[in-house]
Scaffold this motif. Structure first.
Motif: not given
Length: 378
Positions: A222, A279, A343
């Motif tokens: 990420h 995130f 995700y």
């Protein structure tokens, strides 16, 4: 230094070899699952054969070989991703082979100074390597203009030195772990002493925590994909996480010796907050998430293990650690796949799923604690 240095760039390495977020989550999650599930075999094997040192050295040697071999994967073209996945799984296999035997030896030594403190000090010392390894990789990657393979190749040095030091230590060490505990049945046959019910409940709660604690492979993926940091910055954040883990291990280990297992209720709370921060697309929040992730890992690898050691008979610790890790491995595999899929679909859904699993883990921990404390007092 060797395996933590490599783990710090698993996400970027797999991404550079063509992996999607789902593949990164699957490979890193399966790797953690292998490192945990296969201890179900290596743990009882260590207690049955009493070859604690042999299994410990074998496991470290496997890791020391697989880590630097990852450096060749970018040169393998289309086969690079598959080879990297196999080497990552093999490196985690080395962890599975050595961990129950090593933990049994460690718990025996830690019991001399307080189980929580002993495990905490061990984890803090372990984190020195976990801190130095990613820093070494980051420095080499930066010097190599962002290429990852030189940073992986240099890890052959600490890996080889570690195996050599273990061999020297083994030649000087005395065997201190007792033979497996046994009890007799009505017909006179011997069977292994049973593990307490509180151990099983605690293993389930810990598996839920492991499922919710996203892998650093996903976090690193990420950070690079969202352009939060460059590839060379990922191992720096990982090193900071390892430092946070050392401090958390020392703090919760000392608290465990004073307060008992109640201190472990902080773990699911920490796990639930990690993805919300890690995130994010801002460096400050993402860095905070990485530090909290490291602290949660520190608690899992020290205070959680101290409680396991206190819950089970001393000669069955390797078996207990193997079973405990296997249950956690199921959580790691499920969590790795779920996080990778969520995700790509919905970050909000990811946060909700992680939060729900940690609420369940917290409930189990709160209901297990009175039973465990009663067992420990007996």
């Amino acid at each position: 230094m060797a395996y933590e240095g490599a783990r710090s760039v698993y996400g970027p390495l797999l991404g550079a070899l063509g992996a999607s977020a789902l593949v990164v989550g699957l490979v890193t999650g399966a790797g953690e699952a292998a490192a945990l599930l296969l201890r179900l075999v290596s743990g009882p094997l260590a207690d049955r054969t009493r070859r604690y040192w042999t299994l410990t050295i074998l496991g470290y040697a496997l890791t020391a070989v697989c880590v630097p071999l990852l450096a060749v994967t970018p040169a393998l073209g289309g086969a690079g991703l598959a080879v990297a996945a196999v080497l990552i799984l093999a490196e985690r296999l080395g962890k599975a082979v050595r961990s129950p035997a090593k933990s049994a030896l460690l718990a025996d030594a830690a019991s001399q100074v307080g189980m929580g403190r002993g495990m905490g000090v061990h984890k803090a010392l372990d984190q020195i390597g976990a801190f130095a390894g990613p820093l070494l990789v980051a420095a080499v990657v930066a010097a190599a203009a962002g290429r990852l393979w030189p940073g992986l190749a240099v890890l052959a040095v600490p890996g080889a030195v570690a195996v050599l030091l273990l061999a020297i230590l083994r030649s000087r060490a005395r065997r201190t772990v007792a033979a497996p505990a046994r009890r007799s049945t009505s017909d006179g046959q011997e069977v292994a002493a049973p593990l307490p019910a509180a151990f099983t409940r605690f293993a389930v709660a810990s598996a839920l925590c492991t499922a919710g604690l996203v892998t650093f492979g996903m976090i690193g993926y990420h950070l690079v994909e969202a352009d939060v940091v460059g590839a060379a910055g990922v191992p720096l954040l990982y090193a900071a996480a390892m430092a946070a883990g050392a401090l958390a291990a020392l703090a919760t280990g000392a608290a465990y010796d004073r307060l008992g297992p109640r201190i472990l209720v902080v773990l699911p709370v920490m796990v639930a907050v990690v993805p919300a921060l890690a995130f994010s697309t801002g460096l400050g929040l993402a860095a905070a998430g990485v530090l909290l992730w490291g602290a949660a890992v520190g608690v899992q690898d020290s205070t959680v293990k101290a409680f396991v050691a206190d819950l089970v008979p001393r000669p069955r610790r390797a078996t207990a650690y193997g079973i405990f890790a296997a249950v956690q491995g199921g959580g790691a595999l499920a969590g790795g796949v779920a996080v990778g899929a969520l995700y790509e679909q919905s970050r909000t859904a990811l946060l909700v799923v992680v939060a729900v699993t940690q609420v369940v883990a917290l409930v189990i921990l709160r209901t297990t604690r009175p039973v465990a404390e009663s067992y420990l007092s007996d």
